[in-house]
Design a protein around this motif. Structure first.
Motif, PDB file in Angstrom:
ATOM      1  N   TRP A   1       0.818  -1.208   0.000  1.00 15.43           N
ATOM      2  CA  TRP A   1       0.000   0.000   0.000  1.00 15.43           C
ATOM      3  C   TRP A   1       0.854   1.262   0.000  1.00 15.43           C
ATOM      4  CZ3 TRP A   1      -3.754  -1.446   4.606  1.00 15.43           C
ATOM      5  CH2 TRP A   1      -4.443  -2.611   4.265  1.00 15.43           C
ATOM      6  N   CYS A   2       1.965   1.199   0.707  1.00 17.98           N
ATOM      7  CA  CYS A   2       2.846   2.363   0.867  1.00 17.98           C
ATOM      8  C   CYS A   2       4.291   1.917   0.652  1.00 17.98           C
ATOM      9  CB  CYS A   2       2.657   2.967   2.261  1.00 17.98           C
ATOM     10  SG  CYS A   2       3.632   4.451   2.587  1.00 17.98           S
ATOM     11  N   PRO A   3       4.676   1.710  -0.604  1.00 21.22           N
ATOM     12  CA  PRO A   3       6.015   1.162  -0.873  1.00 21.22           C
ATOM     13  C   PRO A   3       7.139   2.169  -0.616  1.00 21.22           C
ATOM     14  CG  PRO A   3       4.879   1.672  -2.922  1.00 21.22           C
ATOM     15  CD  PRO A   3       3.882   1.873  -1.827  1.00 21.22           C
ATOM     16  N   ASN A   4       8.217   1.661  -0.051  1.00 23.25           N
ATOM     17  CA  ASN A   4       9.456   2.438   0.152  1.00 23.25           C
ATOM     18  C   ASN A   4       9.223   3.804   0.788  1.00 23.25           C
ATOM     19  OD1 ASN A   4      10.906   0.340  -1.249  1.00 23.25           O
ATOM     20  ND2 ASN A   4      10.147   1.215  -3.172  1.00 23.25           N
ATOM     21  N   PRO A   5       8.581   3.835   1.946  1.00 28.21           N
ATOM     22  CA  PRO A   5       8.297   5.139   2.557  1.00 28.21           C
ATOM     23  C   PRO A   5       9.513   5.736   3.254  1.00 28.21           C
ATOM     24  CG  PRO A   5       7.583   3.402   4.029  1.00 28.21           C
ATOM     25  CD  PRO A   5       8.088   2.711   2.778  1.00 28.21           C
ATOM     26  N   GLU A   6       9.499   7.058   3.383  1.00 25.30           N
ATOM     27  CA  GLU A   6      10.419   7.728   4.281  1.00 25.30           C
ATOM     28  C   GLU A   6       9.943   7.411   5.693  1.00 25.30           C
ATOM     29  OE1 GLU A   6      13.094   9.544   3.705  1.00 25.30           O
ATOM     30  OE2 GLU A   6      12.989   9.487   1.516  1.00 25.30           O
ATOM     31  N   LYS A   7      10.821   6.896   6.535  1.00 25.19           N
ATOM     32  CA  LYS A   7      10.414   6.456   7.871  1.00 25.19           C
ATOM     33  C   LYS A   7      10.752   7.529   8.899  1.00 25.19           C
ATOM     34  CE  LYS A   7      11.410   1.649   6.573  1.00 25.19           C
ATOM     35  NZ  LYS A   7      12.177   1.953   5.347  1.00 25.19           N
ATOM     36  N   ILE A   8       9.714   8.029   9.563  1.00 23.95           N
ATOM     37  CA  ILE A   8       9.871   9.057  10.591  1.00 23.95           C
ATOM     38  C   ILE A   8       9.381   8.468  11.902  1.00 23.95           C
ATOM     39  CG2 ILE A   8       9.198  11.367  11.320  1.00 23.95           C
ATOM     40  CD1 ILE A   8       8.681  11.942   8.301  1.00 23.95           C
ATOM     41  N   PHE A   9      10.305   8.136  12.784  1.00 24.91           N
ATOM     42  CA  PHE A   9       9.966   7.483  14.042  1.00 24.91           C
ATOM     43  C   PHE A   9      10.388   8.374  15.211  1.00 24.91           C
ATOM     44  CE2 PHE A   9       8.949   2.859  13.224  1.00 24.91           C
ATOM     45  CZ  PHE A   9       8.653   3.050  11.885  1.00 24.91           C
ATOM     46  N   MET A  10       9.428   8.669  16.082  1.00 32.02           N
ATOM     47  CA  MET A  10       9.668   9.518  17.250  1.00 32.02           C
ATOM     48  C   MET A  10       9.276   8.775  18.519  1.00 32.02           C
ATOM     49  SD  MET A  10      10.702  12.586  16.195  1.00 32.02           S
ATOM     50  CE  MET A  10      10.770  13.565  14.692  1.00 32.02           C
ATOM     51  N   ASP A  11      10.027   9.017  19.605  1.00 29.94           N
ATOM     52  CA  ASP A  11       9.655   8.419  20.877  1.00 29.94           C
ATOM     53  C   ASP A  11       8.695   9.342  21.621  1.00 29.94           C
ATOM     54  OD1 ASP A  11      11.151  10.471  22.000  1.00 29.94           O
ATOM     55  OD2 ASP A  11      12.875   9.198  22.477  1.00 29.94           O
ATOM     56  N   ALA A  12       8.318   8.952  22.843  1.00 32.35           N
ATOM     57  CA  ALA A  12       7.325   9.708  23.604  1.00 32.35           C
ATOM     58  C   ALA A  12       7.800  11.115  23.946  1.00 32.35           C
ATOM     59  CB  ALA A  12       6.970   8.950  24.875  1.00 32.35           C
ATOM     60  N   GLU A  13       9.113  11.334  23.966  1.00 36.34           N
ATOM     61  CA  GLU A  13       9.664  12.663  24.265  1.00 36.34           C
ATOM     62  C   GLU A  13       9.872  13.508  23.011  1.00 36.34           C
ATOM     63  OE1 GLU A  13      11.027   9.815  25.846  1.00 36.34           O
ATOM     64  OE2 GLU A  13       9.632  10.353  27.454  1.00 36.34           O
ATOM     65  N   GLY A  14       9.527  12.959  21.848  1.00 35.53           N
ATOM     66  CA  GLY A  14       9.686  13.707  20.615  1.00 35.53           C
ATOM     67  C   GLY A  14      11.064  13.608  20.004  1.00 35.53           C
ATOM     68  N   ASN A  15      11.847  12.641  20.462  1.00 34.68           N
ATOM     69  CA  ASN A  15      13.180  12.440  19.902  1.00 34.68           C
ATOM     70  C   ASN A  15      13.131  11.416  18.776  1.00 34.68           C
ATOM     71  OD1 ASN A  15      14.446  14.132  21.908  1.00 34.68           O
ATOM     72  ND2 ASN A  15      14.139  12.442  23.366  1.00 34.68           N
ATOM     73  N   ALA A  16      13.944  11.630  17.754  1.00 36.43           N
ATOM     74  CA  ALA A  16      13.997  10.680  16.637  1.00 36.43           C
ATOM     75  C   ALA A  16      14.609   9.367  17.107  1.00 36.43           C
ATOM     76  CB  ALA A  16      14.810  11.269  15.498  1.00 36.43           C
ATOM     77  N   VAL A  17      14.020   8.269  16.678  1.00 37.47           N
ATOM     78  CA  VAL A  17      14.542   6.936  16.995  1.00 37.47           C
ATOM     79  C   VAL A  17      14.724   6.159  15.699  1.00 37.47           C
ATOM     80  CG1 VAL A  17      13.506   6.883  19.288  1.00 37.47           C
ATOM     81  CG2 VAL A  17      12.210   6.017  17.341  1.00 37.47           C
ATOM     82  N   GLU A  18      15.543   5.137  15.765  1.00 37.81           N
ATOM     83  CA  GLU A  18      15.810   4.331  14.581  1.00 37.81           C
ATOM     84  C   GLU A  18      14.595   3.494  14.207  1.00 37.81           C
ATOM     85  OE1 GLU A  18      18.377   3.842  12.377  1.00 37.81           O
ATOM     86  OE2 GLU A  18      19.190   5.687  13.206  1.00 37.81           O
ATOM     87  N   PRO A  19      14.145   3.555  12.951  1.00 35.77           N
ATOM     88  CA  PRO A  19      13.051   2.683  12.510  1.00 35.77           C
ATOM     89  C   PRO A  19      13.563   1.267  12.310  1.00 35.77           C
ATOM     90  CG  PRO A  19      13.876   3.940  10.661  1.00 35.77           C
ATOM     91  CD  PRO A  19      14.616   4.446  11.873  1.00 35.77           C
TER      92      PRO A  19
END
Length: 288
Positions: free
Chosen positions: A257-275
């Motif tokens: 449905w959503c091929p090869n997306p840009e992955k934006i992953f944030m934790d509960a504090e709003g910090n970027a985390v590794e997808p």
């Protein structure tokens, strides 16, 4: 013809074929030097979001600056990329996809109407964005946020299509108002698609909120219908998936449905985390 409102926006009214009713499409009003500077600052600060949404954001939602997830997600969506967003409640998740979605659909709708002739005007007024939510409550919340940032005169541009509501009124509203964005639940969207009330073959933007829930077996048939018919006639369709929890399995199941997306992953504090890494995404496709 154009009517100027006190809020400073102008709304073009395009009469529908065979009807005295009209479809609302936002167009820019006259700008002074001060408003031009303000508009430029807003657009830069919000990564290209349409400045006509600024008043609603400030007055209705009390928002001045983008949140962490919005700073990352908005530019990718504005650029037309497929995006997968993981972030938590209160992080600004809804606006992270809704602001660029409204901006893109307003632009496409205005382009569509600007090229419409007397002969083709009756065919203009396509849906340019579909947002799918697993529950009525979430769909209603998204619509409320959209109506908050839009000028009041343009509220008909976003329509709610949820189960449990009168489907006949929803059919009439789709036909009468010709919304540029439709937000709804899988069952009702699929039903309206099947009976021809909701035309999405030319819809170039599909957003799925709480994608992990939409992948559940009870939604499979309806979701397949929505996926297959949204953007069917477009050269390409942009797809955004969003959830508080996106695992490697969810990414794999939603990949068709959503091929090869840009992955934006944030934790509960709003910090970027590794997808999840690509090699970890080995779950079977939901469409397999």
């Amino acid at each position: 013809r154009q009517i100027l409102y006190k809020c400073g926006y102008s709304v073009s009214l395009y009469p529908m074929k065979g009807s005295v009713h009209s479809c609302v499409v936002l167009v820019g009003g006259e700008a002074t030097d001060d408003t031009t500077v303000s508009t430029t600052e807003f657009t830069q600060r919000w990564y290209g979001v349409d400045p006509r949404l600024e008043q609603g954001m400030k007055e209705e939602l009390m928002i001045q600056e983008p949140s962490a997830v919005q700073r990352v997600a908005i530019p990718h969506i504005m650029a037309g990329k497929n995006v997968a967003i993981q972030c938590y409640t209160g992080s600004g998740k809804t606006l992270s996809f809704l602001l660029p979605a409204l901006t893109l659909t307003m632009k496409k709708s205005e382009e569509e109407w600007s090229h419409a002739t007397r002969k083709t005007r009756g065919e203009a007024g396509k849906v340019h964005c579909v947002i799918v939510a697993p529950s009525r409550e979430l769909a209603m919340q998204i619509v409320r946020v959209a109506h908050s940032v839009l000028p009041p005169q343009a509220s008909r541009a976003v329509q709610q299509c949820i189960g449990g509501a009168n489907i006949h009124r929803q059919r009439e509203a789709l036909k009468l108002h010709k919304p540029i964005m439709v937000v709804g639940t899988p069952g009702r969207l699929a039903e309206l698609s099947k009976d021809g009330s909701l035309q999405t073959h030319n819809c170039g933007l599909l957003i799925m909120d709480e994608i992990d829930q939409l992948l559940a077996p009870q939604f499979r048939e309806d979701m397949v219908r929505i996926i297959e018919h949204t953007g069917k006639k477009c050269a390409s369709r942009q797809t955004v998936v969003v959830s508080a929890t996106i695992t490697a399995r969810v990414l794999a199941m939603s990949n068709p449905w959503c091929p090869n997306p840009e992955k934006i992953f944030m934790d509960a504090e709003g910090n970027a985390v590794e997808p999840p890494k690509d090699e970890d995404i080995v779950a079977p496709s939901v469409l397999a």
